[in-house]
Design an enzyme around this catalytic site. Structure first.
Site, PDB file in Angstrom:
ATOM      1  N   LYS A  60     -12.937  98.658 -17.469  1.00  0.00           N
ATOM      2  CA  LYS A  60     -13.508  99.728 -18.283  1.00  0.00           C
ATOM      3  C   LYS A  60     -12.392 100.559 -18.920  1.00  0.00           C
ATOM      4  CE  LYS A  60     -17.133  97.817 -16.666  1.00  0.00           C
ATOM      5  NZ  LYS A  60     -17.860  98.285 -15.502  1.00  0.00           N
ATOM      6  N   ASP A  90     -16.230 105.241  -6.040  1.00  0.00           N
ATOM      7  CA  ASP A  90     -16.083 104.452  -7.267  1.00  0.00           C
ATOM      8  C   ASP A  90     -15.870 105.452  -8.402  1.00  0.00           C
ATOM      9  OD1 ASP A  90     -16.367 102.961  -9.608  1.00  0.00           O
ATOM     10  OD2 ASP A  90     -17.904 101.644  -8.769  1.00  0.00           O
ATOM     11  N   TYR A 105     -23.654 101.688 -10.172  1.00  0.00           N
ATOM     12  CA  TYR A 105     -23.498 100.478 -10.976  1.00  0.00           C
ATOM     13  C   TYR A 105     -24.408  99.393 -10.388  1.00  0.00           C
ATOM     14  CZ  TYR A 105     -21.297  96.622 -13.398  1.00  0.00           C
ATOM     15  OH  TYR A 105     -21.075  95.519 -14.180  1.00  0.00           O
ATOM     16  N   ARG A 118      -1.050  84.006  -5.038  1.00  0.00           N
ATOM     17  CA  ARG A 118      -2.251  84.550  -4.379  1.00  0.00           C
ATOM     18  C   ARG A 118      -1.862  85.659  -3.403  1.00  0.00           C
ATOM     19  NH1 ARG A 118      -4.295  82.080  -0.285  1.00  0.00           N
ATOM     20  NH2 ARG A 118      -3.772  80.010  -1.034  1.00  0.00           N
TER      21      ARG A 118
HETATM   22  C1  LIG Z   1     -18.236  97.803 -14.346  1.00  0.00           C
HETATM   23  C2  LIG Z   1     -18.326  98.533 -13.095  1.00  0.00           C
HETATM   24  C3  LIG Z   1     -18.150  97.887 -11.866  1.00  0.00           C
HETATM   25  C4  LIG Z   1     -17.902  96.400 -11.782  1.00  0.00           C
HETATM   26  O1  LIG Z   1     -16.724  96.047 -12.437  1.00  0.00           O
HETATM   27  P1  LIG Z   1     -16.454  94.602 -13.133  1.00  0.00           P
HETATM   28  O2  LIG Z   1     -15.056  94.721 -13.582  1.00  0.00           O
HETATM   29  O3  LIG Z   1     -17.460  94.443 -14.232  1.00  0.00           O
HETATM   30  O4  LIG Z   1     -16.655  93.574 -12.068  1.00  0.00           O
HETATM   31  C5  LIG Z   1     -18.229  98.650 -10.722  1.00  0.00           C
HETATM   32  N1  LIG Z   1     -18.467  99.976 -10.773  1.00  0.00           N
HETATM   33  C6  LIG Z   1     -18.660 100.615 -11.929  1.00  0.00           C
HETATM   34  C7  LIG Z   1     -18.925 102.083 -11.921  1.00  0.00           C
HETATM   35  C8  LIG Z   1     -18.594  99.930 -13.130  1.00  0.00           C
HETATM   36  O5  LIG Z   1     -18.773 100.581 -14.291  1.00  0.00           O
END
Ligand SMILES: *Cc1c(COP(=O)(O)O)cnc(C)c1O
Length: 408
Positions: A218, A193, A121, A68
């Protein structure tokens, strides 16, 4: 934590990302060294008798003690991401949402002010509304493509500006450099992000951002077999995330997921080139299709912020948004009849995915925009907009699948 090799001179600004993706750690191997990274699943590691075991006693470069706090495979992924993003430090989490939560909960407290993108998102939008409703954090939701609106929202209490570029679902861009200047002028930190862009397209830290967030689920993973998230920035900025979100809240990434994502990062530059090439072909096809009303792709000159895209993105990525007549019946046909495209959420995978983002639904459950902002969003998205994550299939096959469903 120590790994076999640390990032070295390969990260100099002019070395190619193609090479860095494959050789993030410099130095040459010794006879017998593995060419592929090892996977360490161990949760505990033999300790020195005087090693402390609180978050505070871990120091700068600790040996692994407990997974952890740090695991060599996860740490290796963190260093791999640092090399690609040219960041001093990175912390990985069990998902992108865990990464965003770690960022907010470790840097904002009750009474602080957050300026944030009013579209992003959906899960992040919902989290920010929750911060406002239940955690005493004031959030100003603004259209961050409008620098004036960002500047107007700033107050002396503004601690952070959070933007997503390109932003889900209409691929609206934010000028990172301009927002970074405005944030710095009131002493606020900028978090970006950059999931849709990836470090292949944009390196927000180079443009003045303090934090970069990725959902590694992604493009970074790309193969649809691991969830993960990361926050990158300076060691000083990331220290509270590591100690509270990881060590105390336990939002850790599993080493097998880290290994899969690290394996995938080797082909990220190559995949992004193909995602972009395919997306160009698909976007141009959609633009001339009579059933399609409007296409949003940052690489097209018709994108309202194409000039910004050219200056801020070295790759236009593989995400397309488009509005079509009869979108609900088309949605049903995509779900029932598509052969190459899968009707599914998520994005950035090897295989093409499509989903309809319904405006009423996303407005009531996630964005909660005031009427004037909603009208602006509706001008782009109508009652619903298709989000298409263009995969790595032959673009002619993706186009044929789209044409068969849009065509009649
Ligand atoms: C998918 C996504 C998230 C969240 O990510 P997870 O891995 O599904 O928790 C946050 N920001 C963007 C732009 C995303 O496409």
């Amino acid at each position: 934590m120590r790994v076999d090799k640390e990032p070295t001179n390969l990260t100099k600004p002019n070395s190619s990302l193609d090479t860095i993706a494959l050789h993030p750690f410099g130095g040459h191997l010794e006879p017998g060294d593995p060419l592929t990274a090892d996977l360490t699943l161990s949760t505990s590691f033999k300790m020195a008798p005087d090693a402390g075991f609180t978050a505070a006693s871990q120091g700068d470069d600790p040996l692994p003690i407990y997974a952890r706090w740090g695991n060599p495979t996860v740490h290796r992924l963190e260093r791999h991401l640092c090399a690609l993003e040219r960041a001093e430090d990175a912390v990985c989490f069990g998902s992108g949402m865990a990464a965003v939560s770690a960022l907010f909960f470790s840097t904002l407290s009750s009474g602080d002010h957050l300026v944030a993108s009013n579209i992003c998102y959906a899960g992040v939008a919902e989290l920010m509304h929750d911060l406002q409703a239940h955690r005493g954090i004031k959030v100003s939701f603004v259209d961050t493509s409008d620098i004036g609106a960002v500047a107007d929202a700033m107050t002396p209490r503004t601690k952070m500006v959070f933007v997503e570029t390109p932003a889900n679902p209409i691929l609206r861009l934010t000028d990172i450099r301009a927002v970074a200047e405005r944030a710095a002028s009131v002493g606020a930190r900028l978090a970006v992000d950059s999931t849709f862009a990836t470090p292949i397209a944009t390196r927000p830290l180079d443009l003045g951002a303090d934090f970069v967030v990725h959902s590694l689920t992604k493009y970074a993973c790309g193969h649809g077999d691991a969830l993960g998230g990361a926050v990158l920035g300076s060691r000083e900025n990331l220290e509270p995330l590591r100690s509270s979100a990881l060590v105390h809240n336990g939002a850790v990434l599993h080493p097998l997921a880290a290994w899969l994502i690290g394996r995938s990062l080797q082909t990220l530059p190559l995949r992004m080139r193909q995602h972009q090439d395919n997306a160009f072909a698909v976007a141009r096809f959609l633009e001339q299709h009579p059933a399609v009303e409007q296409v949003f792709y940052p690489g097209l000159s018709s994108h309202p912020q194409h000039e910004l895209a050219k200056s801020q993105m070295a790759n236009f990525s593989g995400m397309i948004a488009f509005r079509a007549r009869n979108s609900k019946s088309l949605r049903d046909r995509f779900a029932a009849e598509a052969e190459i495209l899968s009707y599914a959420v998520s994005l950035g995978k090897t295989k093409s995915l499509i989903v309809l983002v319904d405006t009423d639904e996303v407005q009531s459950q996630s964005f909660q925009m005031p009427p004037a902002e909603l009208e602006k969003y509706r001008a782009a998205a109508g009652d619903g907009i298709f989000r298409l994550s263009v995969g790595l299939e032959d673009s002619a096959d993706i186009i044929a699948d789209l044409d068969r469903i849009l065509g009649s």
